[in-house]
Structures are given as C-alpha cells and as structure tokens.
Motif scaffolding. Structure first.
Motif, PDB file in Angstrom:
ATOM      1  N   LEU A 161       0.811  -1.215   0.000  1.00 27.59           N
ATOM      2  CA  LEU A 161       0.000   0.000   0.000  1.00 27.59           C
ATOM      3  C   LEU A 161       0.844   1.264   0.000  1.00 27.59           C
ATOM      4  O   LEU A 161       0.411   2.306  -0.485  1.00 27.59           O
ATOM      5  CB  LEU A 161      -0.960  -0.014   1.192  1.00 27.59           C
ATOM      6  CG  LEU A 161      -2.041  -1.095   1.138  1.00 27.59           C
ATOM      7  CD1 LEU A 161      -2.854  -1.099   2.414  1.00 27.59           C
ATOM      8  CD2 LEU A 161      -2.933  -0.915  -0.085  1.00 27.59           C
ATOM      9  N   GLY A 162       2.065   1.164   0.510  1.00 23.63           N
ATOM     10  CA  GLY A 162       2.958   2.315   0.526  1.00 23.63           C
ATOM     11  C   GLY A 162       3.967   2.321  -0.611  1.00 23.63           C
ATOM     12  O   GLY A 162       4.787   3.242  -0.704  1.00 23.63           O
ATOM     13  N   ALA A 163       3.918   1.334  -1.481  1.00 25.04           N
ATOM     14  CA  ALA A 163       4.911   1.221  -2.562  1.00 25.04           C
ATOM     15  C   ALA A 163       4.778   2.384  -3.546  1.00 25.04           C
ATOM     16  O   ALA A 163       3.683   2.809  -3.885  1.00 25.04           O
ATOM     17  CB  ALA A 163       4.745  -0.099  -3.297  1.00 25.04           C
ATOM     18  N   VAL A 164       5.915   2.852  -3.999  1.00 26.46           N
ATOM     19  CA  VAL A 164       5.952   3.930  -4.976  1.00 26.46           C
ATOM     20  C   VAL A 164       6.349   3.395  -6.353  1.00 26.46           C
ATOM     21  O   VAL A 164       5.850   3.861  -7.366  1.00 26.46           O
ATOM     22  CB  VAL A 164       6.942   5.035  -4.520  1.00 26.46           C
ATOM     23  CG1 VAL A 164       7.064   6.124  -5.565  1.00 26.46           C
ATOM     24  CG2 VAL A 164       6.497   5.609  -3.183  1.00 26.46           C
ATOM     25  N   ARG A 165       7.197   2.401  -6.397  1.00 22.96           N
ATOM     26  CA  ARG A 165       7.724   1.865  -7.660  1.00 22.96           C
ATOM     27  C   ARG A 165       7.246   0.437  -7.893  1.00 22.96           C
ATOM     28  O   ARG A 165       6.999  -0.330  -6.953  1.00 22.96           O
ATOM     29  CB  ARG A 165       9.255   1.867  -7.638  1.00 22.96           C
ATOM     30  CG  ARG A 165       9.866   3.185  -7.263  1.00 22.96           C
ATOM     31  CD  ARG A 165       9.975   4.108  -8.437  1.00 22.96           C
ATOM     32  NE  ARG A 165      10.624   5.342  -8.011  1.00 22.96           N
ATOM     33  CZ  ARG A 165      10.255   6.526  -8.415  1.00 22.96           C
ATOM     34  NH1 ARG A 165       9.271   6.638  -9.260  1.00 22.96           N
ATOM     35  NH2 ARG A 165      10.872   7.595  -7.994  1.00 22.96           N
ATOM     36  N   LEU A 166       7.145   0.060  -9.177  1.00 26.65           N
ATOM     37  CA  LEU A 166       6.730  -1.298  -9.529  1.00 26.65           C
ATOM     38  C   LEU A 166       7.691  -2.353  -9.001  1.00 26.65           C
ATOM     39  O   LEU A 166       7.276  -3.447  -8.631  1.00 26.65           O
ATOM     40  CB  LEU A 166       6.617  -1.446 -11.047  1.00 26.65           C
ATOM     41  CG  LEU A 166       5.390  -0.843 -11.706  1.00 26.65           C
ATOM     42  CD1 LEU A 166       5.446  -1.048 -13.212  1.00 26.65           C
ATOM     43  CD2 LEU A 166       4.131  -1.439 -11.139  1.00 26.65           C
TER      44      LEU A 166
END
Length: 151
Positions: free
Chosen positions: A47-52
């Motif tokens: 849920l906090g990921a910014v990048r794939l």
C-alpha cells in the motif's frame, strides 16, 4: 527512435497495480502460503509502494495465479461481430443466477419469519430487490457496457 524503457525499479506504481498486488497477497494468505504477520507486513509495504519494483519483490516468491482473480464478464473469444458476441458464457450465466437464487431463498426466509412474528402475511418485500437484481442481470447480458466489454 530508440526504445528507452525504464527498469521496473524506476517506474511509478499505480493504485490499480497496488490493489492487484494486495489481491495476490490475499490469495496467497488464504491458500496458506503466508502467515498473518507476513501477510500484514507485505500488504503494508504494498500500500505504501511507490515503484513497480517494490511490488514485484512482494510477490516474487509466490506462484503466478492461474488467472488474475478478475474474471471476464463476457466471452472475449467471440468479438468478430457475430450475433452472439455479446452473450455471457453459459457457465457464468448459471453462476450469476445461482447467487440470485441463494439471495432469493434467504430474503424469502426473512420475509416468512417477519410474517410469522408479525402475526400475518406481510407484503412480499423481497420482490423489489430481487426484481432489481434480475433486471440488472438481464441488462448485463444484453448490453456489454460503454466500451463493448466489462471486466
């Protein structure tokens, strides 16, 4: 012009990609592949990921699902403009009506109990939600939606 694709670790993740990752983690948790602590940790990171690349690391040790969990609503193999290309496949049609039938049984049971408790037959109120649901099922079989398909 040269193709300059970025590596996954540099491409920003979308909300949909985060949601699909959480769905995949949920499926792995339900299958017993992850314990509760590991599942909750990975969902938090997803849920906090910014990048794939961050999302891919969360599911790298999980088997690929047979299908994405989002079943096609309409028969995608029949899109050549033939007369039956808009129809829901029979197996999916039966499944939709099975859900409707189950809900009909539950609502009718509730109506019967409330009628008994009330001391007489009440108006058959389950007819309203069941009729709306049945109408939506019939319309979805005839009208595939604004883009010609639904997923």
């Amino acid at each position: 012009m040269q193709d300059q694709r970025l590596p996954l670790k540099q491409i920003r993740a979308s909300d949909g990609e985060r949601d699909l990752t959480v769905e995949r983690l949920t499926r792995a948790f339900v299958e017993g592949r992850l314990d509760r602590d590991e599942y909750e940790r990975r969902v938090g990171v997803a849920l906090g990921a910014v990048r794939l690349g961050e999302l891919n690391l969360l599911t790298a040790d999980l088997p690929r699902p047979a299908f994405s969990g989002r079943r096609p609503r309409f028969n995608e193999t029949r899109r050549s403009g033939d007369a039956g290309s808009w129809m829901i496949p029979p197996r999916e049609w039966k499944e939709e009506w099975r859900w409707w039938g189950g809900a009909a049984a539950v609502l009718t049971g509730l109506w019967a109990v409330t009628s008994l408790v009330g001391g007489g037959l009440l108006p058959f109120w389950p007819a309203v939600p069941l009729a709306i649901w049945a109408t939506l099922l019939l319309v979805s079989a005839v009208d595939p939606g604004p883009r010609g398909q639904r997923t």
